[in-house]
Write a protein that holds these residues in place. Structure first.
Motif, mmCIF file in Angstrom:
data_model
loop_
_atom_site.group_PDB
_atom_site.id
_atom_site.type_symbol
_atom_site.label_atom_id
_atom_site.label_comp_id
_atom_site.label_asym_id
_atom_site.label_seq_id
_atom_site.Cartn_x
_atom_site.Cartn_y
_atom_site.Cartn_z
ATOM 1 N N VAL A 1 8.290 7.798 -3.932
ATOM 2 C CA VAL A 1 7.082 8.462 -4.420
ATOM 3 C C VAL A 1 6.807 8.057 -5.864
ATOM 4 N N GLN A 2 7.841 8.020 -6.709
ATOM 5 C CA GLN A 2 7.664 7.653 -8.114
ATOM 6 C C GLN A 2 7.500 6.146 -8.302
ATOM 7 N N LEU A 3 7.944 5.365 -7.310
ATOM 8 C CA LEU A 3 7.823 3.907 -7.397
ATOM 9 C C LEU A 3 6.371 3.467 -7.499
ATOM 10 N N THR A 4 5.451 4.289 -7.033
ATOM 11 C CA THR A 4 4.033 3.922 -7.072
ATOM 12 C C THR A 4 3.532 3.731 -8.495
ATOM 13 N N GLN A 5 4.215 4.305 -9.483
ATOM 14 C CA GLN A 5 3.806 4.119 -10.867
ATOM 15 C C GLN A 5 4.188 2.743 -11.399
ATOM 16 N N VAL B 1 4.481 -0.016 -8.913
ATOM 17 C CA VAL B 1 3.918 -0.952 -7.934
ATOM 18 C C VAL B 1 2.552 -0.411 -7.504
ATOM 19 N N PRO B 2 1.467 -0.840 -8.136
ATOM 20 C CA PRO B 2 0.152 -0.228 -7.887
ATOM 21 C C PRO B 2 -0.388 -0.455 -6.481
ATOM 22 N N THR B 3 0.082 -1.501 -5.778
ATOM 23 C CA THR B 3 -0.413 -1.725 -4.417
ATOM 24 C C THR B 3 0.207 -0.756 -3.417
ATOM 25 N N LEU B 4 1.244 -0.034 -3.825
ATOM 26 C CA LEU B 4 1.887 0.979 -2.987
ATOM 27 C C LEU B 4 1.332 2.346 -3.352
ATOM 28 N N GLN B 5 0.911 3.101 -2.361
ATOM 29 C CA GLN B 5 0.393 4.448 -2.586
ATOM 30 C C GLN B 5 1.111 5.414 -1.664
ATOM 31 N N VAL B 6 1.515 6.569 -2.208
ATOM 32 C CA VAL B 6 2.196 7.598 -1.425
ATOM 33 C C VAL B 6 1.506 8.929 -1.685
ATOM 34 N N LEU B 7 1.013 9.565 -0.624
ATOM 35 C CA LEU B 7 0.520 10.935 -0.701
ATOM 36 C C LEU B 7 1.513 11.815 0.027
ATOM 37 N N SER B 8 2.026 12.843 -0.649
ATOM 38 C CA SER B 8 3.104 13.625 -0.058
ATOM 39 C C SER B 8 2.966 15.103 -0.398
ATOM 40 N N PRO B 9 2.076 15.839 0.305
ATOM 41 C CA PRO B 9 2.030 17.290 0.089
ATOM 42 C C PRO B 9 3.321 17.963 0.532
ATOM 43 N N ASN B 10 4.041 17.360 1.470
ATOM 44 C CA ASN B 10 5.400 17.773 1.822
ATOM 45 C C ASN B 10 6.039 16.595 2.550
ATOM 46 N N ALA B 11 7.323 16.728 2.877
ATOM 47 C CA ALA B 11 8.055 15.587 3.425
ATOM 48 C C ALA B 11 7.457 15.094 4.739
ATOM 49 N N ARG B 12 7.100 16.017 5.641
ATOM 50 C CA ARG B 12 6.611 15.604 6.962
ATOM 51 C C ARG B 12 5.235 14.956 6.884
ATOM 52 N N ASN B 13 4.414 15.410 5.957
ATOM 53 C CA ASN B 13 3.056 14.889 5.844
ATOM 54 C C ASN B 13 2.949 13.758 4.822
ATOM 55 N N THR B 14 4.051 13.083 4.574
ATOM 56 C CA THR B 14 4.049 11.951 3.654
ATOM 57 C C THR B 14 3.367 10.747 4.303
ATOM 58 N N ALA B 15 2.527 10.087 3.550
ATOM 59 C CA ALA B 15 1.822 8.902 4.035
ATOM 60 C C ALA B 15 2.015 7.772 3.036
ATOM 61 N N LEU B 16 2.494 6.615 3.513
ATOM 62 C CA LEU B 16 2.687 5.439 2.683
ATOM 63 C C LEU B 16 1.658 4.386 3.061
ATOM 64 N N THR B 17 1.033 3.789 2.070
ATOM 65 C CA THR B 17 0.100 2.699 2.328
ATOM 66 C C THR B 17 0.379 1.553 1.357
ATOM 67 N N ILE B 18 0.085 0.343 1.807
ATOM 68 C CA ILE B 18 0.105 -0.850 0.972
ATOM 69 C C ILE B 18 -1.242 -1.529 1.151
ATOM 70 N N ARG B 19 -1.919 -1.786 0.046
ATOM 71 C CA ARG B 19 -3.273 -2.346 0.093
ATOM 72 C C ARG B 19 -4.210 -1.464 0.906
ATOM 73 N N GLY B 20 -3.966 -0.155 0.882
ATOM 74 C CA GLY B 20 -4.844 0.794 1.562
ATOM 75 C C GLY B 20 -4.550 1.011 3.021
ATOM 76 N N LEU B 21 -3.597 0.276 3.600
ATOM 77 C CA LEU B 21 -3.274 0.400 5.013
ATOM 78 C C LEU B 21 -1.874 0.956 5.191
#
Length: 794
Positions: A88-92, A94-114
């Protein structure tokens, strides 16, 4: 806090026998080198380099600059220096990596938006970003929330990796490597304390068990922090942190040709987390008396604050986000001389035990919305990789994967549910009070694959790399939803209203399909330190099964046609230039790409009156294009720097039957044409940059290096839901972290970090609350925190 300090003291005492540092080097050694990482840590910390980074992005050890792929590498030294402790903190960095994580189960990882569509988790939705730890695929994205433990380096591979990484890596892969056990006895201890009573303890010990035959390594990490939100209703802090993990490893080297690595890990998180706060109220197309202002006024309800950065929550039921992850693996490498045979065997499990107050208010609307899940997976991979071939380097292999995910959920409605979810109908409160919905689902996945990739070295400068993979994947799922409670009534109108919130339904479905994926890359050395490449890659994600209540038709019945969705196909063209300039003082890598996705698998939300129903759907076509720059410098007079920049433009090229954004929702469910709209979760501009100054100095008889550094990251605005509502757009933000410290020649180090130094207000995620009254909630990002760390290696 006594228990916390006792645990930290115990971990320190247990590791006091340690004598060599965890790998903390920016010039990462080849995976499997027993002690090079430990012995090199002091030199690497003293003067980080950017050249000579070894990666395994193509399942063989290669110099980063020789790989015809866009790869971002973050080494152990960089993780240590920047205080980056999770994906989650790695996104700061690596800008092409994005993580949205309101909680562990609903975590979503994307690279280049996918990679994943944002929304409530659905067990039938596969991630498009593959996370591999020591060559083992981790199916559940919850691993992104765990603290890093004994990391050697993290490689972020951008774009489809459909040949060698295969399993659903349509967007890219995170290739995480941990440190090998060493035949030299040693270890490291570390402790941090900071804002919100943050406490983190780390310890590693390694050494020979049977000299020159068996080496062992044992690592521990634990982190605790008080909640950074305050709930005046329950009079307690919320969104706390509590995490522990342990990893053990045995390394057998009975001969020069054989290496066997056995690893086991166990992690747990049991925080009081995760709730969300009032962000805004959106205006819908519903009559005024069915929208949030009128509904809230009718109950004399006011949130404790309408400013999320006041960090005040008012949920009136308990919350928790407990999870346990564990696994074992065996990696065997046997050098046959002409090739190396590798076997990777693994079993992993994940348990998720949440508790939520899903209306996010002090009202009694949705008392509980819990979906406990258990996942287990088993995988086996065999690879044969050529050794030192001059003309052809090749890899061939077989892969097997099976998984079961079982969920037993419950949603309970309260005394305010009929008023809030069935507004202006004069339905009695008893209609929904105590109305409870139980859902039981299970999905089994079995996957087989054969793959091969070779590099034809046509000349000293020209190389061609084709790769191909065939995957056969079968999924079988079943879902049963039952209801109980609420008032007993024979009134057909009232019964139908209640069934509109949630009704009993059951279905079974299956998919079974085969697919080809792969790549073709051409690389040409323009000069010794200047490399050009072009790559076409194709990824494939198998069809999915909705493991949730299906959306309702106009007749208020489950839509069985939505039970199964089509496979997702991704094609990417990429051109890149990798260079080392000014006598290798500067490394600059540049890439441009264009991607087209057919039948993009999206997780959308039904706009009906009841609980948020996240279900799967296909988007006809998605298009993304962009350009990326990764730049770093070697030490010049003690100063090093880096710049990572990404410009990405993504849109729904065709999404004619999409969900409606909040502002277009009327009294009934309707579909909206979202074609041409922005792809959610994707910032047009994102970047990270920073630098460090390090200088040898002494304080009396104490000699060492003093250093100071700054790390900054930014993202432009992006939408946080599939429907691109104007009310779910997260504004642009920038974060600046500061650090300074001293590393003594004797092996110990002390430093201070200030994260979000200028106290930037920003949101991590946004959610439209069930019922579509217009209420929008979210989670604010961490405010300014200060941490002090001491570590010692021997």
């Amino acid at each position: 806090m006594n228990g916390i300090f006792q645990r930290a003291l115990l971990s320190t005492l247990l590791s006091s026998v340690a004598t060599v540092s965890l790998a903390a080097t920016d010039t990462a050694p080849a995976p499997g080198a027993p002690s090079a990482a430990d012995s090199a840590s002091d030199a690497a910390d003293a003067a980080p380099e950017v050249d000579g980074i070894t990666v395994t992005a193509r399942r063989r050890e290669e110099d980063l600059q020789d790989v015809p792929l866009a790869v971002s590498v973050t080494t152990a030294a960089k993780l240590d220096q920047t205080g980056t402790s999770s994906i989650v903190q790695l996104t700061q960095l690596v800008p092409t990596l994005q993580v949205l994580s309101p909680n562990a189960r609903n975590t979503a990882l994307t690279i280049r938006g996918l990679g994943a569509s944002y929304g409530l988790a659905n067990d039938g939705l596969e991630q498009g970003v593959g996370v591999y730890v020591d060559q083992v695929y981790n199916s559940r994205p919850a691993i992104a929330t765990l603290d890093f433990m004994d990391i050697q380096q993290v490689e972020v591979l951008r774009g489809p990796q459909g040949t060698l990484f295969g399993k659903n890596t349509t967007a890219g892969a995170l290739n995480v490597t941990t440190v090998d056990a060493s035949n030299a006895f040693g270890g490291r201890v570390e402790a941090s304390y900071g804002s919100y009573n943050y406490l983190q303890a780390k310890a590693t010990v390694t050494g020979p068990i049977i000299k020159d035959l068996v080496a062992g390594r044992l690592s521990f990490v634990g982190a605790w922090r008080d909640g950074n939100l305050y709930n005046p209703v329950q009079k307690l802090d919320q969104n706390a942190l509590e995490s522990k993990g342990v990893r053990g490893q045995l390394l057998f080297t009975p001969t020069e040709n054989l290496k066997v690595r056995l690893t086991g890990d166990y992690s747990s998180q049991q925080p009081e987390c995760c709730t969300q706060l009032y962000v805004t109220v959106g205006t819908t197309l519903k009559p005024a008396n069915q929208q949030y202002p009128a509904l809230a006024a009718g109950k004399n309800y006011r949130p404790p604050s309408t400013n999320p950065y006041d960090r005040l929550a008012d949920v009136d039921d308990a919350i928790q986000a407990d999870q346990w992850l564990s696994g074992v693996s065996a990696v065997v490498d046997y050098d046959l001389g002409w090739a190396t045979l590798t076997s990777v065997s693994a079993h992993r499990e994940w348990d998720w035990e949440p508790r939520n107050d899903r209306d996010y208010t002090a009202l009694d609307v949705t008392r509980r919305s819990n979906n406990p899940s258990h996942q287990k997976q088993t995988s086996q991979e065999f690879r044969l990789t050529s050794n030192g071939a001059r003309t052809l380097d090749w890899t061939a292999g077989l892969y097997y994967f099976e998984q079961n995910v079982t969920t037993h959920g419950v949603t309970e409605y309260g005394s305010d549910a009929a008023y809030w979810l069935l507004p202006a109908t004069n339905s009695p409160a008893s209609l929904l009070e105590g109305y409870t919905v139980f859902n039981n689902s299970t999905i089994d996945t079995t996957s087989y694959a054969a793959f091969g990739q070779l590099t034809w070295n046509i000349s000293e400068r020209l190389r061609v790399t084709p790769g191909l993979r065939y995957t056969q994947e079968k999924k079988d799922g079943s879902y049963v939803q039952t209801t109980s409670g609420g008032s007993v009534t024979t009134d057909t109108t009232l019964i139908n209203r209640r069934l509109g919130i949630a009704r009993p339904q059951a279905f079974s479905a299956s998919t079974d399909d085969g697919s080809w994926s792969g790549q073709l890359a051409v690389a040409y050395d323009l000069d010794t330190n200047l490399h050009a490449y072009g790559t076409y890659s194709r990824g494939y994600k198998s069809g999915g099964i909705n493991m949730t209540a299906l959306p309702l038709t106009s007749a208020n019945l489950p839509s069985l046609a939505a039970a199964v969705i089509e496979p997702e196909q991704v094609s990417t063209f990429e051109l890149g230039l990798k260079s080392e300039l000014f006598d290798r003082l500067v490394t600059a890598n540049f890439a441009v790409f264009t991607t087209q996705v057919n039948d993009f698998q999206a997780n959308v939300v039904d706009s009906g009156p009841g609980a948020l129903r996240g279900y799967l759907a296909n988007v006809e076509r998605v298009e993304i294009k962009g350009a990326e720059l990764d730049l770093s410098t070697r030490s010049v007079g003690g100063f090093t720097s880096y710049l990572n920049l990404a410009l990405t433009d993504g849109k729904y090229d065709s999404f004619k039957n999409g969900p409606c954004p909040l502002e277009r929702i009327g009294a009934s469910t309707a579909a909206c044409d979202l074609s041409g709209k922005e792809l959610p979760g994707l910032s047009r501009w994102a970047g990270a940059f920073g630098g460090e100054y390090r200088r040898s100095t002494s304080f009396g008889s104490l000699a060492g290096d003093a250093y100071a550094g700054v790390d900054a990251s930014f993202r432009s605005a992006y939408f946080a839901d599939t429907a691109d509502s104007i009310y779910t757009r997260i504004s642009a933000y920038q974060i600046i972290n500061l650090r300074a410290g001293f590393k003594a020649e004797g092996g110990w180090e002390a430093f201070v970090t200030v994260k979000n130094a200028f106290n930037e207000d920003y949101l991590q995620n946004i959610t439209v609350v069930s019922g579509n009254s217009g209420l929008v909630v979210g989670t604010p990002g961490d405010d300014r925190t200060v941490n002090f760390t001491v570590r010692a290696s021997f």
